[in-house]
Structure formats: structure tokens, C-alpha cells
Write an enzyme that holds these catalytic residues in place. Structure first.
Site, short mmCIF file in Angstrom:
data_model
loop_
_atom_site.label_atom_id
_atom_site.label_comp_id
_atom_site.label_asym_id
_atom_site.label_seq_id
_atom_site.Cartn_x
_atom_site.Cartn_y
_atom_site.Cartn_z
CB CYS A 1 -3.52 3.07 -1.69
SG CYS A 1 -4.75 4.30 -1.35
CG HIS B 1 -1.93 0.91 1.43
ND1 HIS B 1 -1.73 2.21 1.78
CD2 HIS B 1 -3.27 0.75 1.29
CE1 HIS B 1 -2.90 2.82 1.85
NE2 HIS B 1 -3.86 1.96 1.56
CG ASP C 1 0.16 -2.46 6.36
OD1 ASP C 1 -0.84 -2.66 7.07
OD2 ASP C 1 0.14 -1.77 5.32
CD GLN D 1 -7.28 -5.30 3.34
OE1 GLN D 1 -8.43 -5.70 3.43
NE2 GLN D 1 -6.98 -4.02 3.22
CE LYS E 1 -8.40 -0.55 5.36
NZ LYS E 1 -7.07 -0.56 4.76
C1 LIG Z 1 -6.09 0.28 4.68
C2 LIG Z 1 -4.68 -0.07 4.59
C3 LIG Z 1 -3.68 0.83 4.99
C4 LIG Z 1 -3.99 2.23 5.46
O1 LIG Z 1 -4.74 2.25 6.61
P1 LIG Z 1 -5.27 3.64 7.20
O2 LIG Z 1 -6.31 3.23 8.17
O3 LIG Z 1 -5.84 4.40 6.04
O4 LIG Z 1 -4.11 4.33 7.80
C5 LIG Z 1 -2.37 0.42 4.91
N1 LIG Z 1 -2.04 -0.81 4.47
C6 LIG Z 1 -2.98 -1.70 4.08
C7 LIG Z 1 -2.55 -3.06 3.63
C8 LIG Z 1 -4.32 -1.37 4.12
O5 LIG Z 1 -5.24 -2.25 3.73
#
Ligand SMILES: *Cc1c(COP(=O)(O)O)cnc(C)c1O
Length: 408
Positions: free
Chosen positions: A366, A125, A202, A205, A228
Site C-alpha cells: 500500500c 501508506h 499516522d 505502524q 496492529k
Molecule cells: C496498517 C496501516 C494503515 C491502515 O490501517 P487500517 O487499519 O487498515 O485502516 C495506515 N497507515 C499505516 C502506516 C499502516 O501501517
């Protein structure tokens, strides 16, 4: 009949938004990878906070302030337990994954040198690319990229070759938001640790689909966004191992993060407050805890099994559409389907299905480098949550067929 332990009809009643209409049709919400919907149980917590004990935390001696502080710290402990962090002060409240990543990237500015290397993956992302580029610009360190394959998986052989004694940091997402690929993070972490590099995963997701155990993974940093996983927007966490959080300098100066302030010198507060300058999203943190309770009451194993069922069903149905190509065909995948039909622009499909009440995402999600790899401007992305149904998928597939006929 679907193969599930979940009572979906009952679960759907928890989500008020799922019974609204969009453009005169019942809403079919298939944009869960962008943000999930919020159950009444979490909405009630938010209303209760502002109705009964809204106050600033950690400062006041008065009752409301203490109630708010207790609930906020209780939420931190819930999150600690959920992700199996060793200590509650290893959970830092942030505004979400983007904030969490920037906090770590900024912290490493003072720890990196010119000959150091930072590895990211091609499946990231933008929020897991740009902060590292900025870090490398500031420090002179080199950014290296683990390439991806046609199936949307990471090329692990090249990863092995990129690692060296110069590698200081590795950043990979647990699950790709654009393609749904579940990355082999256990092995990525082990290999990075073998060269003494720190690893940030990260988890934005992954957290709605998988119950992650940070100690078992031995990960150094893990990031989550509440929105999320059935929580509110604007709140999330950074998990960091205590030894790393102690090593990193604070991100922002302000109230709450200091031990003592004089004009000669300020000393910083202990963890987690060192990283929590200013008044946080108190209600959001408490609601995040409630969202975790809610998801655990449904059960992550049930969620994964049911969503996989939806994924297989939708994949087979969509592939019946002539000219439809799915991007991201790993066998290790969560309930995300990214696709295009012939040369039709994804935006046009998104616009037509919206007229029929269906919410999907279109664009680069993104993750521009992934789109560049496939040489496409973007995709249509449908992403399913545990409250979606096969009936909704049928409606979506029919609408997509209609859109394709109209547009080709
Ligand atoms: C949604 C997402 C982000 C960003 O999250 P925010 O809540 O907008 O800061 C970063 N990495 C992944 C894999 C995502 O799905």
C-alpha cells in the site's frame, strides 16, 4: 542467548495461533506490520462480552446496557492514559486508521481554500495519500510531497522549503509500514506549528512498538488501528486536540451523534459522540483496551529492545544471501525488513516460503510511491513482533535461500 528481559516461551503460549501448522509446518508468522496476532487475554474479553453483557451502549437504562457502556468508556480511558491525551473525549473510536484519516480529511474540506497547501510525505501508506488528494480536489488546495532519500528517510531540507504561510496541514506517518523508518515527527510537528499548520501523524505502524505521548509531541491528530497492536480488526482511534475536534464538522450523520433533532435543525452532541454516529464496535473497543493492557504488561521498552535484537539478527543473516538488497536502511528503524533478491519477483519468494509455513508480505505494501522511487514492483517484507524468535528467523532465512536457488 538473546539480550532480553522477556520470557518469549511463556509469551508465545499466550497466542493460540502460534502453535498451529501451515502446510504441515509450524507457522512462522512474520507479517506483523499487516496485522498482529491476538493473545488469549484479548480473545477471552471478546468471548466474555458476547457471552455475558452484549448490549447497545449509551441508551438503555437496563443493566446490560450500563455494563457495556461502562466497559466501553473504561476502554476509552485506558487508551487516553496510554497515549497521554489530556481528556478522554479527545479519543474518538473509529474503525481504524483509514477511517480516522478520512474523518480529518473530510472535516478540513470546509476549512481549506484555494491558495492553501497540504504537505504529505513520500513514505506514506495509500490511506494517508488518497484522502488528501480527494480533499485537495474538492477544495482546490495544492498537495506537496516531502521527498524520500535512498536510505528510505524523509528529506528534511526540502520539507523546510515546502513549509510556508500557505501550509495549512501536514500529514506524515510515525513509522513507514513498507520500510520501517521511524520519522523525526517531533521536529516535523514543531516546524509545521511554526507556520501555524496542523499536523496529523499516522501512528498505525508505531503503536505496536512505541508508547507515544501525544501531549509531549504536541501533535494535533494521531491515528491508531487496534489490530496492529494485538487487538481486533475493525476498531481504532482518532486522537484529536479538543480545539481541533470542536472546529471540525461531524463526519457522518445518524444516531448517537446528535443533541436534538427536528426537521428545522439538528444540533450535534458533545465530543466524543459528535464523531461517533451509529452503534460502534462496542466489543472491539473493549478488546482494544484489553490489548493495550496486555502490551503494557509486557512493557514497551522490553518490546523495543527485543525487536531491535531480532531486527539486527535478521538483517545480518539475510545480507549473507547473494544478491539480496534491503530497501530502507535508516538507522532509525523498527523491526521491518523489505528486500528483493536479484531480479526474482517478490511474489514468487512469498509463495515458496508459504509452502514452508512462513507468512511474509509481498507487493507494494500500500505504498506504491516508495516502490516507484526504487523502480521496483514490490518487495518481500518480513516484519517481527515481540513473540517472534531467532529460531523462526533462521527458518525464514533458510527458506529464502532455498527459494532463491530454485528461482534463479
Ligand atoms: C496498517 C496501516 C494503515 C491502515 O490501517 P487500517 O487499519 O487498515 O485502516 C495506515 N497507515 C499505516 C502506516 C499502516 O501501517
Amino acid at each position: 542467548m538473546s539480550n532480553t528481559n522477556l520470557d518469549i516461551t511463556k509469551i508465545r503460549k499466550d497466542f493460540p495461533i502460534l502453535s498451529r501448522k501451515v502446510n504441515g509446518k509450524p507457522l512462522v508468522y512474520l507479517d506483523n506490520a499487516a496485522t498482529s496476532q491476538t493473545p488469549q487475554q484479548v480473545i477471552d474479553i471478546i468471548v466474555n462480552y458476547y457471552s455475558n453483557y452484549n448490549a447497545n451502549i449509551h441508551r438503555g437504562v437496563h443493566t446490560l446496557s450500563q455494563e457495556a457502556t461502562d466497559k466501553y468508556e473504561e476502554a476509552r480511558q485506558k487508551i487516553q492514559t496510554h497515549f497521554n491525551a489530556k481528556k478522554s473525549h479527545e479519543i474518538i473510536f473509529t474503525s481504524g486508521t483509514t477511517h480516522s484519516i478520512n474523518m480529518v480529511a473530510n472535516g478540513f474540506t470546509s476549512l481549506l481554500q484555494k491558495e492553501d497547501e497540504v504537505i504529505v510525505s513520500a513514505l506514506e501508506h495509500h490511506s494517508n495519500i488518497v484522502p488528501w488528494q480527494m480533499l485537495c480536489e474538492k477544495t482546490g488546495a495544492t498537495l506537496k510531497v516531502i521527498p524520500m532519500t535512498e536510505a528510505g528517510e524523509l528529506d528534511m531540507e526540502t520539507y523546510d522549503k515546502l513549509l510556508s504561510a500557505n501550509t495549512k496541514l501536514v500529514f506524515v506517518n510515525h513509522i513507514s509500514n513498507a520500510l520501517g523508518t521511524i520519522n523525526p515527527i517531533k521536529s516535523i510537528i514543531e516546524k509545521a506549528h511554526a507556520v501555524n499548520a496542523a499536523v496529523l501523524i499516522d501512528g498505525a505502524q508505531a503503536s505496536p512498538h512505541i508508547k507515544t505521548n501525544v501531549q509531549e509531541l504536541d501533535v494535533d491528530f494521531y491515528t491508531v488501528s487496534a489490530h496492529k497492536m494485538c487487538g481486533p480488526t475493525g476498531v481504532g482511534i482518532l486522537y484529536g486536540k479538543e480545539k481541533w475536534l470542536n472546529k471540525l464538522p461531524p463526519y457522518q450523520g445518524g444516531g448517537e451523534m446528535i443533541a436534538e433533532v427536528t426537521f428545522e435543525k439538528t444540533t450535534y452532541a458533545d465530543l466524543p459522540h459528535k464523531f461517533e454516529a451509529g452503534t460502534p464496535n462496542i466489543c472491539g473497543g473493549i478488546a482494544f483496551g484489553a490489548a493495550i493492557d496486555y502490551m503494557n504488561s509486557i512493557g514497551f521498552e522490553n518490546i523495543a529492545a527485543y525487536e531491535n535484537d531480532l531486527l539486527q539478527y535478521a538483517t545480518n543473516k539475510l545480507l549473507e544471501i547473494e544478491g539480496l538488497k534491503i530497501y530502507g536502511t535508516s538507522t532509525q528503524k523498527t523491526s521491518v525488513i523489505s528486500f528483493n533478491i536479484g531480479n526474482i519477483h517478490p511474489y514468487d519468494i512469498g509463495t515458496i516460503v508459504d509452502k514452508l509455513g512462513i507468512a511474509v508480505r509481498t507487493g507494494h505494501h500500500c505504498a506504491q510511491p516508495i516502490m516507484d522511487y526504487y523502480n521496483i514492483p514490490g518487495t518481500v517484507r518480513a516484519s517481527f513482533a515481540f513473540y517472534n524468535t531467532k529460531e523462526e528467523i533462521d527458518i525464514f532465512v533458510e527458506a529464502t535461500k532455498r527459494a532463491a536457488q530454485m528461482l534463479s
